[in-house]
Design a protein around this motif. Structure first.
Motif, PDB file in Angstrom:
ATOM      1  N   PRO A 293       2.434   2.751  -7.679  1.00 25.25           N
ATOM      2  CA  PRO A 293       1.544   1.792  -8.344  1.00 25.25           C
ATOM      3  C   PRO A 293       2.196   1.055  -9.518  1.00 25.25           C
ATOM      4  CG  PRO A 293       0.367   3.814  -7.894  1.00 25.25           C
ATOM      5  CD  PRO A 293       1.792   4.074  -7.523  1.00 25.25           C
TER       6      PRO A 293
ATOM      7  N   GLY B 148      -8.890  10.374  -9.205  1.00 25.60           N
ATOM      8  CA  GLY B 148      -9.340   9.459 -10.254  1.00 25.60           C
ATOM      9  C   GLY B 148     -10.340  10.138 -11.176  1.00 25.60           C
TER      10      GLY B 148
ATOM     11  N   ALA C 246      -7.988   9.634  -3.387  1.00 21.74           N
ATOM     12  CA  ALA C 246      -7.704   8.830  -4.586  1.00 21.74           C
ATOM     13  C   ALA C 246      -8.907   8.847  -5.528  1.00 21.74           C
ATOM     14  CB  ALA C 246      -7.352   7.393  -4.191  1.00 21.74           C
ATOM     15  N   ALA C 247     -10.106   8.739  -4.963  1.00 25.42           N
ATOM     16  CA  ALA C 247     -11.308   8.745  -5.803  1.00 25.42           C
ATOM     17  C   ALA C 247     -11.417  10.074  -6.544  1.00 25.42           C
ATOM     18  CB  ALA C 247     -12.552   8.505  -4.940  1.00 25.42           C
TER      19      ALA C 247
ATOM     20  N   SER D 238     -12.871  -2.592   2.214  1.00 28.33           N
ATOM     21  CA  SER D 238     -13.328  -1.407   1.493  1.00 28.33           C
ATOM     22  C   SER D 238     -14.726  -1.558   0.916  1.00 28.33           C
ATOM     23  CB  SER D 238     -12.367  -1.079   0.345  1.00 28.33           C
ATOM     24  OG  SER D 238     -11.088  -0.845   0.848  1.00 28.33           O
TER      25      SER D 238
ATOM     26  N   PRO E  80       1.514   6.460  -3.379  1.00 29.24           N
ATOM     27  CA  PRO E  80       0.613   6.266  -4.523  1.00 29.24           C
ATOM     28  C   PRO E  80      -0.227   7.510  -4.820  1.00 29.24           C
ATOM     29  CG  PRO E  80       0.424   4.428  -2.980  1.00 29.24           C
ATOM     30  CD  PRO E  80       1.268   5.465  -2.314  1.00 29.24           C
ATOM     31  N   LEU E  81      -0.628   8.216  -3.776  1.00 28.07           N
ATOM     32  CA  LEU E  81      -1.436   9.419  -4.006  1.00 28.07           C
ATOM     33  C   LEU E  81      -0.621  10.450  -4.785  1.00 28.07           C
ATOM     34  CD1 LEU E  81      -3.169   9.825  -0.514  1.00 28.07           C
ATOM     35  CD2 LEU E  81      -4.043   8.682  -2.555  1.00 28.07           C
TER      36      LEU E  81
ATOM     37  N   LEU F 242       0.822  -1.211   0.000  1.00 29.41           N
ATOM     38  CA  LEU F 242       0.000   0.000   0.000  1.00 29.41           C
ATOM     39  C   LEU F 242       0.853   1.257   0.000  1.00 29.41           C
ATOM     40  CD1 LEU F 242      -2.638  -1.426   2.412  1.00 29.41           C
ATOM     41  CD2 LEU F 242      -3.150  -0.530   0.143  1.00 29.41           C
TER      42      LEU F 242
ATOM     43  N   LEU G 179      -6.165   4.387 -12.369  1.00 28.40           N
ATOM     44  CA  LEU G 179      -6.185   4.484 -10.913  1.00 28.40           C
ATOM     45  C   LEU G 179      -7.150   3.455 -10.333  1.00 28.40           C
ATOM     46  CD1 LEU G 179      -6.212   7.863  -9.104  1.00 28.40           C
ATOM     47  CD2 LEU G 179      -7.747   6.104  -8.328  1.00 28.40           C
TER      48      LEU G 179
ATOM     49  N   HIS H 156       1.896   9.773  -6.750  1.00 27.77           N
ATOM     50  CA  HIS H 156       2.012   9.243  -8.112  1.00 27.77           C
ATOM     51  C   HIS H 156       0.833   9.730  -8.958  1.00 27.77           C
ATOM     52  CE1 HIS H 156       2.639   6.278 -11.371  1.00 27.77           C
ATOM     53  NE2 HIS H 156       1.318   6.190 -11.371  1.00 27.77           N
ATOM     54  N   TRP H 157      -0.373   9.552  -8.455  1.00 24.50           N
ATOM     55  CA  TRP H 157      -1.561   9.938  -9.239  1.00 24.50           C
ATOM     56  C   TRP H 157      -1.657  11.444  -9.377  1.00 24.50           C
ATOM     57  CZ3 TRP H 157      -2.689   6.191 -12.093  1.00 24.50           C
ATOM     58  CH2 TRP H 157      -2.634   4.870 -11.616  1.00 24.50           C
TER      59      TRP H 157
ATOM     60  N   ASP I  67      -8.748   7.236   0.727  1.00 22.13           N
ATOM     61  CA  ASP I  67      -9.793   6.733  -0.159  1.00 22.13           C
ATOM     62  C   ASP I  67     -10.490   7.858  -0.916  1.00 22.13           C
ATOM     63  OD1 ASP I  67      -9.797   4.055  -0.215  1.00 22.13           O
ATOM     64  OD2 ASP I  67     -11.256   3.769   1.413  1.00 22.13           O
TER      65      ASP I  67
ATOM     66  N   MET J 120      -1.653   3.202 -16.564  1.00 22.00           N
ATOM     67  CA  MET J 120      -2.494   2.332 -15.744  1.00 22.00           C
ATOM     68  C   MET J 120      -3.605   3.162 -15.134  1.00 22.00           C
ATOM     69  SD  MET J 120      -1.306   0.691 -12.177  1.00 22.00           S
ATOM     70  CE  MET J 120      -0.036   1.895 -12.322  1.00 22.00           C
TER      71      MET J 120
ATOM     72  N   ARG K  53      -6.682  -3.584  -7.139  1.00 26.33           N
ATOM     73  CA  ARG K  53      -5.610  -4.530  -6.844  1.00 26.33           C
ATOM     74  C   ARG K  53      -5.201  -4.474  -5.376  1.00 26.33           C
ATOM     75  NH1 ARG K  53      -0.160  -3.524  -7.733  1.00 26.33           N
ATOM     76  NH2 ARG K  53      -0.606  -2.006  -9.362  1.00 26.33           N
TER      77      ARG K  53
ATOM     78  N   TRP L  28      -5.570   0.078  -9.997  1.00 27.54           N
ATOM     79  CA  TRP L  28      -4.680   0.046  -8.835  1.00 27.54           C
ATOM     80  C   TRP L  28      -5.479  -0.109  -7.547  1.00 27.54           C
ATOM     81  CZ3 TRP L  28      -4.708   4.246  -5.258  1.00 27.54           C
ATOM     82  CH2 TRP L  28      -3.801   4.101  -4.202  1.00 27.54           C
ATOM     83  N   ARG L  29      -6.576   0.660  -7.431  1.00 29.05           N
ATOM     84  CA  ARG L  29      -7.369   0.580  -6.195  1.00 29.05           C
ATOM     85  C   ARG L  29      -7.932  -0.824  -6.006  1.00 29.05           C
ATOM     86  NH1 ARG L  29     -11.703   5.074  -5.517  1.00 29.05           N
ATOM     87  NH2 ARG L  29     -11.290   4.964  -3.293  1.00 29.05           N
TER      88      ARG L  29
ATOM     89  N   ALA M 296      -7.921  -2.369   4.074  1.00 30.12           N
ATOM     90  CA  ALA M 296      -8.198  -2.232   2.633  1.00 30.12           C
ATOM     91  C   ALA M 296      -9.133  -3.344   2.164  1.00 30.12           C
ATOM     92  CB  ALA M 296      -6.896  -2.262   1.834  1.00 30.12           C
TER      93      ALA M 296
END
Lengths: 455, 202
Positions: free
Chosen positions: A77, A442, A438-439, A242, A379-380, A73, B3, A382-383, A435, B1, B9, B6-7, A239
């Protein structure tokens, strides 16, 4: 690059400037390059890693610092950490991981080491002038012009030191945790650790086994999450749930923690004054253990210092030789006009960005990694940097679409990203629910993708 | 990829680690390009490439690697099924000093197709692909992808090659005079040279 000085800017065309080569800066360089941008990254130090490099001045690392989110986590990614590494790698492994990332993607040739940013200034057409000087010689700056700037200078290096009454006259030693590296300085001393964050808890645990006496002062009650639940990394268990509705998931987690970890008031700690995940989680299974051994004596907030002693808010006192202030850090952007980052009187010195990423004042200025999260932060970021790259692409190819998009980002930002009911303190000013955030990123990326496909 | 991918996975328990067999042959002349990582669906695993392919690739100035994913060659069985094998492949690629180009043969092409969605390979060849009915998700990092095979390979027939190539927006490269067995057939060298030439173009 030939002759250029502070007055005339050397124009780098479409290139993007990245400030800092820590984890966030490296992610920005890699993802911008992957989207076809030229990148110049400036790093004050002589190596990469930022705060993860314990040799760097003002690194927040200490000898026993380990990740508090588990490997799967925490890793980027698209670049996993080796699966024979432990669940919660040591900070030196994280640095090794960043080094491998830089080599694997050939990032080093785009990084200028020993280079400090003096100023960034917006100029016409959304471009930025960046004045760079040598970090060691302090020699006169060079001025370069970029299409965009990604600030990734970290927010855990400028120590925040509280001021208690009588502190100046205290006869023991007071240190901020930024200067704490290992427990050798605890030997034969009585130590007070102030601060209930993850650093505070880790350092108290070190003092518990190496100091003569260890008092640990915390302001409020916390949920102490152990690193493992049911034999699995606790964040992976989390996780895996979720799919549950958020409220039910929280109740289940709180129930589990009450059963497994127990009632903190039995240990002399205050009960949590917030629901689970409404404050940055403390991932530490050892604090209660050491309290159980009498090796940590829990104390409430400090009221004042008085000569040799420290008086706590419950009227009790302690006489430490050494006080470690594990009271955190503040973000700092000396090279940038505060208005560009939305800093104003109401924000207490903290930037106020769209989606905690986009400058509210400029379409081509970004801050990557200015987040605290209840889950792994890499990861956050990264995005975030993927979103920056896609946004710059759309902006270059379709300015109309870019305007629409900006409207969406502003709307996305309005709800905020903190869990509902998040404890309101400076410490939580940068806190997001991993969460939710990230959403949201996204949705931003999806809009940008649709925008470029429509073309 | 994406997001979302990834979530999804990270919400699942990661596959358990197995000790992977990775065979490496260092480039014999000055390095001319990214390393080549090979994987096949054959039970032999990495050994299938050891005799002909790896020495030949190394001779052409590229570090040559082959991996046995869980249950193949000397790599013990493990959990996770398809996800486990893709995990082994991604782990092997990410452990290399620089980003590789990847060749997936047979069922290995399926694993490569999945690995590409979450690790940015430089380029990939799906050779005589099997089990690949739909493109799993778009590859990350926009790698070049080539689908190749043999018109006389009944295990990866020409119609299938066309379909897979269409998923990646191209036409298949066809080699005649060879069956499914691109690594040990007497005629192994011309196809491999063609693939290496395609890598060099990038």
């Amino acid at each position: 690059m030939s002759e250029y000085g502070v007055d005339a800017a050397y124009d780098r065309g479409d290139a993007v400037c990245v400030i800092g080569a820590g984890a966030s800066g490296l992610l920005a360089v890699k993802n911008l390059r992957e989207h076809g941008f030229k990148v110049d990254c400036y790093e004050r130090d002589t190596g990469i890693g930022g705060g993860w490099n314990i040799r760097q001045r003002n690194s927040p690392m200490y000898a026993n610092a380990h990740l508090i989110s588990s490997r799967p986590l925490t890793e980027f990614p698209d670049f996993p950490m080796p699966d024979d590494w432990p669940d919660y790698p040591h900070h030196s492994k994280v640095l090794a991981y960043l080094e491998r990332y830089a080599d694997h993607f050939g990032l080093r040739e785009h990084i200028w080491f020993g280079s400090e940013i003096e100023r960034i200034e917006p100029v016409e057409h959304g471009r930025f002038d960046v004045v760079i000087r040598s970090a060691s010689s302090g020699s006169a700056g060079r001025r370069l012009r970029y299409a965009a700037v990604v600030i990734a200078n970290g927010h855990n290096w400028d120590p925040f030191m509280p001021e208690y009454p009588g502190q100046q006259a205290f006869r023991g030693q007071i240190l901020h945790s930024v200067s704490y590296q290992d427990s050798t300085r605890f030997r034969d001393r009585k130590v007070l650790v102030v601060g209930g964050g993850n650093s505070g808890c880790d350092i108290a645990c070190e003092a518990a086994v190496s100091a003569d006496t260890c008092w640990h002062s915390t302001r409020r009650g916390y949920w102490y999450t152990p690193k493992y639940l049911f034999g699995r990394p606790a964040d992976q268990v989390d996780a895996g749930l979720s799919w549950l509705p958020a409220g039910l998931k929280r109740r289940l987690t709180e129930f589990t923690l009450r059963r497994v970890v127990g009632d903190p008031t039995r240990f002399g700690l205050p009960a949590p004054d917030h629901r689970f995940k409404q404050a940055h989680p403390i991932v530490n299974g050892h604090v209660l253990h050491h309290i159980g051994h009498g090796a940590i004596v829990p104390k409430p907030d400090v009221a004042r210092f008085d000569g040799r002693s420290v008086v706590f808010t419950d009227g009790t006192t302690a006489e430490p030789d050494l006080v470690i202030m594990a009271t955190g850090y503040r973000p700092r952007f000396d090279f940038c006009d505060p208005e560009l980052l939305g800093v104003n009187r109401d924000t207490d010195g903290f930037p106020k960005l769209f989606a905690q990423l986009f400058s509210p004042a400029s379409e081509t200025l970004f801050v990557a990694g200015l987040l605290q999260s209840d889950s792994g932060i890499f990861p956050l970021v990264h995005w975030q940097t993927v979103a920056i790259a896609k946004w710059l692409r759309v902006r270059a190819s379709d300015p109309e679409r870019a305007k629409e998009f900006r409207g969406q980002v502003i709307t996305e930002s309005e709800g905020g990203y903190a869990a509902p009911g998040m404890v309101d303190s400076p410490r939580h000013r940068l806190e997001v629910s991993g969460d939710r955030y990230a959403a949201s990123i996204g949705r931003i990326i999806q809009t940008l993708d649709n925008g470029s496909e429509a073309k | 990829m994406s997001l979302e991918l990834w979530r999804r996975r990270v919400r699942k328990a990661p596959p358990t680690r197995v000790a992977r067999q990775v065979v490496h042959q260092a480039a014999e002349i000055d390095v001319t390009g990214p390393p080549v990582l090979c994987v096949t669906g054959d039970r032999l695993g990495a050994a299938a490439f050891a005799e002909n392919w790896l020495p030949h690739i190394a001779g052409r100035g590229r570090d040559a690697y082959a991996v046995s994913v869980r249950g193949q060659g000397d790599t013990p069985k493990g959990d996770g099924g398809l996800a486990g094998r893709v995990h082994d492949l991604v782990q092997t690629a990410a452990a290399l000093p620089t980003r590789p180009v990847v060749v997936g043969h047979g069922q290995g092409a399926l694993w490569v197709a999945h690995a590409m969605t979450r690790y940015p390979v430089v380029a990939a060849v799906l050779l005589a692909p099997r089990g690949l009915k739909r493109a799993p998700a778009p590859p990350t990092g926009a790698p070049r992808v080539l689908v190749a095979g043999s018109p006389t390979d009944r295990r990866s027939p020409a119609k299938r090659l066309d379909a897979v190539a269409a998923l990646y927006g191209g036409a298949p490269l066809l080699f005649s005079g060879i069956g499914h067995d691109f690594m040990t057939d007497a005629g192994w060298q011309p196809p491999l040279d063609a693939l290496l030439a395609w890598f060099d173009e990038g």
